[in-house]
Design a protein around this motif. Structure first.
Motif, PDB file in Angstrom:
ATOM      1  N   GLU A 133      15.965  -3.315   3.665  1.00  0.00           N
ATOM      2  CA  GLU A 133      16.938  -3.586   4.711  1.00  0.00           C
ATOM      3  C   GLU A 133      16.247  -3.984   6.019  1.00  0.00           C
ATOM      4  O   GLU A 133      16.734  -4.853   6.737  1.00  0.00           O
ATOM      5  N   LYS A 134      15.098  -3.344   6.299  1.00  0.00           N
ATOM      6  CA  LYS A 134      14.404  -3.621   7.560  1.00  0.00           C
ATOM      7  C   LYS A 134      12.934  -3.252   7.431  1.00  0.00           C
ATOM      8  O   LYS A 134      12.601  -2.228   6.824  1.00  0.00           O
ATOM      9  N   ILE A 135      12.068  -4.086   8.014  1.00  0.00           N
ATOM     10  CA  ILE A 135      10.643  -3.777   8.084  1.00  0.00           C
ATOM     11  C   ILE A 135      10.246  -3.790   9.554  1.00  0.00           C
ATOM     12  O   ILE A 135      10.479  -4.779  10.259  1.00  0.00           O
ATOM     13  N   GLY A 136       9.649  -2.673  10.006  1.00  0.00           N
ATOM     14  CA  GLY A 136       9.147  -2.579  11.371  1.00  0.00           C
ATOM     15  C   GLY A 136       7.638  -2.731  11.384  1.00  0.00           C
ATOM     16  O   GLY A 136       7.050  -3.298  10.458  1.00  0.00           O
ATOM     17  N   ASN A 137       7.002  -2.211  12.432  1.00  0.00           N
ATOM     18  CA  ASN A 137       5.540  -2.284  12.531  1.00  0.00           C
ATOM     19  C   ASN A 137       4.857  -1.367  11.527  1.00  0.00           C
ATOM     20  O   ASN A 137       3.871  -1.740  10.902  1.00  0.00           O
ATOM     21  N   THR A 138       5.398  -0.134  11.373  1.00  0.00           N
ATOM     22  CA  THR A 138       4.794   0.829  10.452  1.00  0.00           C
ATOM     23  C   THR A 138       5.806   1.425   9.488  1.00  0.00           C
ATOM     24  O   THR A 138       5.427   2.161   8.581  1.00  0.00           O
ATOM     25  N   SER A 139       7.093   1.139   9.683  1.00  0.00           N
ATOM     26  CA  SER A 139       8.112   1.741   8.819  1.00  0.00           C
ATOM     27  C   SER A 139       8.939   0.683   8.097  1.00  0.00           C
ATOM     28  O   SER A 139       8.980  -0.481   8.507  1.00  0.00           O
ATOM     29  N   PHE A 160      16.675   5.105   2.607  1.00  0.00           N
ATOM     30  CA  PHE A 160      15.428   5.865   2.630  1.00  0.00           C
ATOM     31  C   PHE A 160      14.466   5.149   3.565  1.00  0.00           C
ATOM     32  O   PHE A 160      14.304   3.930   3.471  1.00  0.00           O
ATOM     33  N   VAL A 161      13.861   5.911   4.462  1.00  0.00           N
ATOM     34  CA  VAL A 161      12.913   5.342   5.422  1.00  0.00           C
ATOM     35  C   VAL A 161      11.522   5.847   5.065  1.00  0.00           C
ATOM     36  O   VAL A 161      11.317   7.053   4.880  1.00  0.00           O
ATOM     37  N   TYR A 162      10.592   4.910   4.961  1.00  0.00           N
ATOM     38  CA  TYR A 162       9.207   5.211   4.612  1.00  0.00           C
ATOM     39  C   TYR A 162       8.296   4.733   5.734  1.00  0.00           C
ATOM     40  O   TYR A 162       8.622   3.777   6.444  1.00  0.00           O
ATOM     41  N   VAL A 163       7.148   5.388   5.874  1.00  0.00           N
ATOM     42  CA  VAL A 163       6.110   4.953   6.801  1.00  0.00           C
ATOM     43  C   VAL A 163       4.891   4.574   5.976  1.00  0.00           C
ATOM     44  O   VAL A 163       4.500   5.316   5.061  1.00  0.00           O
ATOM     45  N   ALA A 164       4.306   3.430   6.321  1.00  0.00           N
ATOM     46  CA  ALA A 164       3.085   2.979   5.655  1.00  0.00           C
ATOM     47  C   ALA A 164       1.912   3.819   6.171  1.00  0.00           C
ATOM     48  O   ALA A 164       1.804   4.055   7.378  1.00  0.00           O
ATOM     49  N   ILE A 165       1.067   4.275   5.245  1.00  0.00           N
ATOM     50  CA  ILE A 165      -0.096   5.085   5.634  1.00  0.00           C
ATOM     51  C   ILE A 165      -1.371   4.507   5.017  1.00  0.00           C
ATOM     52  O   ILE A 165      -1.332   3.813   4.010  1.00  0.00           O
ATOM     53  N   ASP A 166      -2.490   4.878   5.649  1.00  0.00           N
ATOM     54  CA  ASP A 166      -3.793   4.454   5.129  1.00  0.00           C
ATOM     55  C   ASP A 166      -4.402   5.573   4.280  1.00  0.00           C
ATOM     56  O   ASP A 166      -3.751   6.591   4.023  1.00  0.00           O
ATOM     57  N   GLU A 167      -5.657   5.388   3.893  1.00  0.00           N
ATOM     58  CA  GLU A 167      -6.312   6.372   3.026  1.00  0.00           C
ATOM     59  C   GLU A 167      -6.565   7.709   3.725  1.00  0.00           C
ATOM     60  O   GLU A 167      -6.824   8.719   3.073  1.00  0.00           O
ATOM     61  N   GLY A 223       0.805  -1.218   0.000  1.00  0.00           N
ATOM     62  CA  GLY A 223       0.000   0.000   0.000  1.00  0.00           C
ATOM     63  C   GLY A 223       0.832   1.259   0.000  1.00  0.00           C
ATOM     64  O   GLY A 223       2.027   1.242  -0.305  1.00  0.00           O
ATOM     65  N   ARG A 224       0.172   2.354   0.366  1.00  0.00           N
ATOM     66  CA  ARG A 224       0.790   3.677   0.325  1.00  0.00           C
ATOM     67  C   ARG A 224       1.890   3.831   1.364  1.00  0.00           C
ATOM     68  O   ARG A 224       1.803   3.277   2.463  1.00  0.00           O
ATOM     69  N   VAL A 225       2.892   4.633   1.012  1.00  0.00           N
ATOM     70  CA  VAL A 225       3.970   4.987   1.933  1.00  0.00           C
ATOM     71  C   VAL A 225       4.322   6.457   1.736  1.00  0.00           C
ATOM     72  O   VAL A 225       4.032   7.035   0.691  1.00  0.00           O
ATOM     73  N   VAL A 226       4.947   7.044   2.760  1.00  0.00           N
ATOM     74  CA  VAL A 226       5.501   8.394   2.661  1.00  0.00           C
ATOM     75  C   VAL A 226       6.948   8.348   3.145  1.00  0.00           C
ATOM     76  O   VAL A 226       7.295   7.561   4.028  1.00  0.00           O
ATOM     77  N   THR A 227       7.772   9.182   2.564  1.00  0.00           N
ATOM     78  CA  THR A 227       9.174   9.266   2.958  1.00  0.00           C
ATOM     79  C   THR A 227       9.276  10.062   4.251  1.00  0.00           C
ATOM     80  O   THR A 227       8.721  11.157   4.349  1.00  0.00           O
ATOM     81  N   ILE A 228       9.990   9.516   5.242  1.00  0.00           N
ATOM     82  CA  ILE A 228      10.168  10.274   6.486  1.00  0.00           C
ATOM     83  C   ILE A 228      11.636  10.612   6.764  1.00  0.00           C
ATOM     84  O   ILE A 228      11.913  11.501   7.544  1.00  0.00           O
TER      85      ILE A 228
END
Length: 131
Positions: A80-86, A114-121, A51-56
């Motif tokens: 490289e790494k997957i967390g709960n939301t990033s 590059f670190v991204y956070v998963a976001i909803d609608e 799904g959607r992500v944003v760069t943080i």
């Protein structure tokens, strides 16, 4: 300028650099490089998080060599790494000169995380599904 190191990860984005992408010195503008890396990284992050992500954050951006107009720009990367939301994506940019440089090997020009956070609608953080 031959580098024995090989790109790490999958080829995520490939394009040819153009005159419109240069800085006042005639080299490819670092901001353009960073934006292409962000596009490539977000493609991988979207696939990995479903799904959607944003760069943080961008960590450890380092330019090693300049890029010239006409070079073939290749962005490679891997998760490289997957967390709960990033999610953290390691990216490398390699170029292959083609104008007046027949036979010159590709070489690395930059890398970063590059670190991204998963976001909803609703643009709120969401849990990344476990696969």
């Amino acid at each position: 300028m031959e580098d024995k190191k090989q790109p790490q990860g999958d080829l995520l984005l490939r394009t040819q650099t153009m005159p419109a992408d240069t800085n006042p010195n005639g080299d490819i503008f670092g901001g353009w490089v960073m934006s292409q890396m962000d596009i490539a990284g977000s493609i991988l992050a979207k696939e990995a998080t479903c799904g959607r992500v944003v760069t943080i954050a961008v960590e450890g951006m380092k330019f090693i060599e300049p890029i010239q107009v006409g070079d073939i720009f290749c962005c490679y990367g891997y998760v490289e790494k997957i967390g709960n939301t990033s999610i953290t994506v390691k990216l490398e940019v390699w170029v292959k000169p083609i104008l007046n440089a027949c036979g010159v090997a590709r070489y690395q020009v930059t890398e970063a995380r590059f670190v991204y956070v998963a976001i909803d609608e609703n643009h709120k953080k969401r849990q990344i599904p476990k696969k």
